[in-house]
Design a protein around this motif. Structure first.
Motif, PDB file in Angstrom:
ATOM      1  N   PHE A  34       0.829  -1.200   0.000  1.00 45.13           N
ATOM      2  CA  PHE A  34       0.000   0.000   0.000  1.00 45.13           C
ATOM      3  C   PHE A  34       0.869   1.258   0.000  1.00 45.13           C
ATOM      4  N   LEU A  63      -5.260   9.502  -1.795  1.00 44.48           N
ATOM      5  CA  LEU A  63      -5.512   8.722  -0.583  1.00 44.48           C
ATOM      6  C   LEU A  63      -6.921   8.937  -0.040  1.00 44.48           C
ATOM      7  N   THR A  66      -9.508   6.828  -1.633  1.00 41.89           N
ATOM      8  CA  THR A  66      -9.187   5.437  -1.299  1.00 41.89           C
ATOM      9  C   THR A  66      -9.728   5.084   0.074  1.00 41.89           C
ATOM     10  N   CYS A  69     -13.573   4.858   0.094  1.00 41.54           N
ATOM     11  CA  CYS A  69     -14.088   3.596  -0.450  1.00 41.54           C
ATOM     12  C   CYS A  69     -13.964   2.459   0.564  1.00 41.54           C
ATOM     13  N   SER A  81     -15.295  -0.458  -8.350  1.00 43.01           N
ATOM     14  CA  SER A  81     -14.383  -1.327  -9.097  1.00 43.01           C
ATOM     15  C   SER A  81     -14.966  -1.707 -10.446  1.00 43.01           C
ATOM     16  N   PHE A 218      -5.521   2.827  -8.352  1.00 46.21           N
ATOM     17  CA  PHE A 218      -6.524   3.200  -7.350  1.00 46.21           C
ATOM     18  C   PHE A 218      -7.185   1.955  -6.755  1.00 46.21           C
ATOM     19  N   ASN A 221      -4.850   0.072  -4.513  1.00 46.50           N
ATOM     20  CA  ASN A 221      -4.732   0.737  -3.213  1.00 46.50           C
ATOM     21  C   ASN A 221      -5.935   0.447  -2.329  1.00 46.50           C
ATOM     22  N   VAL A 222      -7.109   0.510  -2.922  1.00 43.99           N
ATOM     23  CA  VAL A 222      -8.337   0.263  -2.166  1.00 43.99           C
ATOM     24  C   VAL A 222      -8.350  -1.161  -1.615  1.00 43.99           C
TER      25      VAL A 222
END
Length: 296
Positions: A34, A63, A66, A69, A81, A218, A221-222
């Motif tokens: 991450f 961030l 992220t 979410c 997604s 993205f 990261n999520v």
């Protein structure tokens, strides 16, 4: 079992003590991943879009959505997604339809001189990269997934799509630039998109088409941050006063992760897959072997 999370399954497969250690190890790996992804997206955006913008601003802009979410429910996460997937799919089709005619088959000749050892090594690295996202997805119990009966088919289709996307990217980069020239680019995908043009007036759209990779960053990261969140839930320590400091530590780490892109490139090409991907693949393989042994 359908109602067990990944962490519960590992503790059941490997035993309580070893399972706890493996869960902690995986969480640390995803935390580092991450942090690395935050650094990666910041470096990419600075190099290509906002070279005068402070790193902290870029990372925060990435961030904040992220974290939003991750803090919402899984339905919101899945909808985001899915939406980004179709946007990415459209951009990929739009991009590649204009690149086939630019391929020079002569650029592929050096590939036939590659020895078996580096080919096998590359194949294992490729496999490890594609297996690791599985751990992000299976943190959610199967009974909480919509249409779980078709989950295997859906995941298989996504892997096939990803593999085709990766293969096409490889073909275009090597076929258009050649191996030696492609090695000189920090972001060969971005340079490749400069070749896209339609009707001799729709040109220089690389800043638009390469947004598809930002979408992928993205989602990665999520999913990695969601993995950390699910682990905290598993050990009954999911509280904002614990979760938010972890995010802040990742933010600080991402700002100081590498001195420069040269160090980062060396790390990614020589050490990244051994530190991150290989341990995950080993855990997955051992899990499959143990499950198969118990069933027989």
């Amino acid at each position: 079992e359908k109602d067990l999370t990944l962490f519960q399954k590992l503790e059941k497969i490997f035993g309580k003590t070893l399972g706890i250690i493996l869960n902690l190890l995986l969480t640390i790996l995803f935390f580092l991943y991450f942090s690395y992804m935050l650094w990666s997206v910041n470096t990419y955006i600075q190099n290509k879009y906002l070279n005068s913008t402070p790193s902290i601003i870029i990372i925060l802009l990435f961030l904040i959505p992220t974290v939003w979410c991750v803090l919402t429910d899984m339905k919101t996460l899945s909808k985001v997604s899915l939406s980004l997937f179709f946007i990415t799919l459209f951009m990929i089709i739009f991009s590649i339809s204009n690149l086939f005619i630019k391929i020079d088959l002569e650029n592929f000749k050096p590939l036939f001189n590659i020895k078996l050892t580096p080919l096998l090594k590359t194949s294992l690295i490729y496999t490890s990269y594609f297996v690791t996202p599985t751990f992000m997805m299976i943190t959610v119990p199967k009974n909480m997934i919509y249409d779980s009966k078709n989950l295997t088919k859906t995941v298989t289709k996504l892997y096939i799509f990803s593999s085709i996307n990766f293969l096409l990217l490889f073909i275009f980069i090597i076929g258009i630039f050649g191996i030696d020239l492609a090695k000189q680019f920090s972001y060969p995908e971005y340079t490749l998109m400069k070749k896209v043009n339609y009707f001799d007036f729709i040109q220089h759209i690389e800043n638009i088409t390469t947004i598809q990779w930002l979408y992928c960053l993205f989602i990665s990261n999520v999913m990695s941050l969601n993995f950390i969140k699910e682990y905290l839930k598993h050990i009954n320590h999911y509280k904002y006063k614990i979760f938010i400091p972890i995010i802040l530590i990742a933010l600080i780490l991402s700002l100081n992760l590498f001195k420069n892109t040269t160090v980062a490139y060396t790390f990614v090409t020589h050490y990244y897959h051994y530190i991150y991907s290989v341990p995950i693949v080993i855990i997955l393989l051992l899990s499959c072997i143990i499950i198969k042994t118990k069933n027989t």
